[in-house]
Design a protein around this motif. Structure first.
Motif, mmCIF file in Angstrom:
data_model
loop_
_atom_site.group_PDB
_atom_site.id
_atom_site.type_symbol
_atom_site.label_atom_id
_atom_site.label_comp_id
_atom_site.label_asym_id
_atom_site.label_seq_id
_atom_site.Cartn_x
_atom_site.Cartn_y
_atom_site.Cartn_z
ATOM 1 N N GLN A 61 0.830 -1.209 0.000
ATOM 2 C CA GLN A 61 0.000 0.000 0.000
ATOM 3 C C GLN A 61 0.859 1.251 0.000
ATOM 4 N N PHE A 62 0.383 2.274 -0.688
ATOM 5 C CA PHE A 62 1.010 3.598 -0.677
ATOM 6 C C PHE A 62 0.096 4.529 0.106
ATOM 7 N N VAL A 63 0.645 5.210 1.117
ATOM 8 C CA VAL A 63 -0.101 6.162 1.935
ATOM 9 C C VAL A 63 0.377 7.552 1.557
ATOM 10 N N ALA A 64 -0.494 8.338 0.967
ATOM 11 C CA ALA A 64 -0.097 9.653 0.448
ATOM 12 C C ALA A 64 -0.271 10.749 1.487
ATOM 13 N N ASP A 65 0.809 11.481 1.740
ATOM 14 C CA ASP A 65 0.773 12.696 2.547
ATOM 15 C C ASP A 65 0.063 12.510 3.877
ATOM 16 N N ASN A 66 0.482 11.500 4.645
ATOM 17 C CA ASN A 66 -0.019 11.318 5.996
ATOM 18 C C ASN A 66 0.384 12.517 6.845
ATOM 19 N N CYS A 75 4.230 -2.591 3.688
ATOM 20 C CA CYS A 75 3.998 -3.986 3.319
ATOM 21 C C CYS A 75 3.445 -4.682 4.558
ATOM 22 N N ARG A 76 2.179 -5.067 4.503
ATOM 23 C CA ARG A 76 1.534 -5.713 5.651
ATOM 24 C C ARG A 76 1.477 -7.217 5.424
ATOM 25 N N ILE A 77 2.037 -7.952 6.371
ATOM 26 C CA ILE A 77 2.066 -9.416 6.309
ATOM 27 C C ILE A 77 1.132 -9.952 7.387
ATOM 28 N N THR A 125 -3.259 -5.454 -2.933
ATOM 29 C CA THR A 125 -2.820 -4.061 -2.993
ATOM 30 C C THR A 125 -3.901 -3.156 -2.426
ATOM 31 N N GLY A 126 -3.483 -1.974 -1.983
ATOM 32 C CA GLY A 126 -4.420 -0.977 -1.499
ATOM 33 C C GLY A 126 -4.853 -1.202 -0.064
ATOM 34 N N GLU A 194 5.684 -2.203 -9.025
ATOM 35 C CA GLU A 194 6.781 -1.332 -8.611
ATOM 36 C C GLU A 194 6.311 0.044 -8.138
ATOM 37 N N ALA A 195 5.171 0.518 -8.641
ATOM 38 C CA ALA A 195 4.663 1.827 -8.214
ATOM 39 C C ALA A 195 4.358 1.851 -6.723
ATOM 40 N N LEU A 196 4.097 0.686 -6.121
ATOM 41 C CA LEU A 196 3.819 0.610 -4.695
ATOM 42 C C LEU A 196 5.066 0.286 -3.873
ATOM 43 N N ILE A 197 6.209 0.211 -4.553
ATOM 44 C CA ILE A 197 7.453 -0.143 -3.868
ATOM 45 C C ILE A 197 8.506 0.947 -4.020
ATOM 46 N N VAL A 198 8.651 1.458 -5.236
ATOM 47 C CA VAL A 198 9.686 2.452 -5.527
ATOM 48 C C VAL A 198 9.086 3.854 -5.450
ATOM 49 N N PRO A 199 9.683 4.773 -4.683
ATOM 50 C CA PRO A 199 9.137 6.125 -4.567
ATOM 51 C C PRO A 199 9.116 6.872 -5.889
ATOM 52 N N ASP A 200 8.105 7.716 -6.057
ATOM 53 C CA ASP A 200 8.022 8.633 -7.187
ATOM 54 C C ASP A 200 8.850 9.865 -6.826
#
Length: 208
Positions: A61-66, A75-77, A125-126, A194-200
């Motif tokens: 998951q990507f958390v935007a601007d917390n 990464c939740r296991i 994802t998400g 990769e969009a959920l792993i590598v930073p933009d």
């Protein structure tokens, strides 16, 4: 981690949460390692371990601007015994800056799980539907509380703000009930998103 290094073990200096849904990363939860058969972590200065065969799901998951931590990835296991481990790329250095070992951890975790050939593991994802529902119920409850305070302080029929809060609370509750708890966005563990792993980097530059 001070324990002797095990065969095939790889150690990652990453912040994590154990058995929690909320993001409150701190020094009490830091340090995770992988071996060919297990994942181990430090939580509350206590070492824990779980077998890779016990993993039932992995969620990226990507958390935007917390508000507290800027933007970050996690990464939740989840394990069959009910335990949860959330590993993040968040760092204390700068808001939005990614921990360098996060991508390596995610890829290493998937490679080891695929090597075990566990078909029961779900790769998602998400945001989890349960988590999204809880958040909307909490928002609805806060709006209702605000409406109650507003109406008690000004109990006139024309208190439009209080009525607006009630409407917004109803919308929040209805949207929570409409969330499909069975819906899931899955991915192939051999082709990671990769969009959920590598930073933009371009987007992160605007948050610094």
């Amino acid at each position: 981690m001070d324990a002797p290094k095990l065969p095939g073990q790889r150690i990652f200096d990453l912040y994590l949460l154990a058995d929690k849904w909320t993001a409150t990363f701190n020094e009490d939860g830091r340090g995770v390692s992988l071996t060919d058969d297990s994942v181990a972590w430090i939580s509350g200065h206590r070492a824990e371990m779980a077998a890779l065969t016990g993993v039932v799901s992995v969620r990226l998951q990507f958390v935007a601007d917390n508000e507290d931590f800027g933007s970050f990835r996690k990464c939740r296991i989840e394990f069959g015994d009910g335990r949860r481990l959330t590993v993040t790329d968040w760092t204390r250095t700068r808001r939005g800056e990614a921990a360098p070992g996060y991508r390596a951890f995610v890829h290493d975790l998937h490679n080891r799980l695929v090597a075990h050939g566990s078909p029961s593991v779900r790769y998602l994802t998400g945001k989890a539907p349960r988590e999204a529902r809880i958040e909307r119920v909490v928002i609805g409850a806060l709006l209702l509380f605000g409406a109650l305070i507003t109406l008690l302080s000004d109990p006139t029929p024309k208190n439009a703000f209080g009525l607006l809060l009630i409407v917004l609370a109803a919308v929040a509750f209805l949207s929570a009930m409409r969330i499909d708890m069975s819906k899931a966005d899955e991915y192939d563990p051999t082709e990671l998103p990769e969009a959920l792993i590598v930073p933009d980097e371009g987007r992160l530059a605007r948050t610094r």
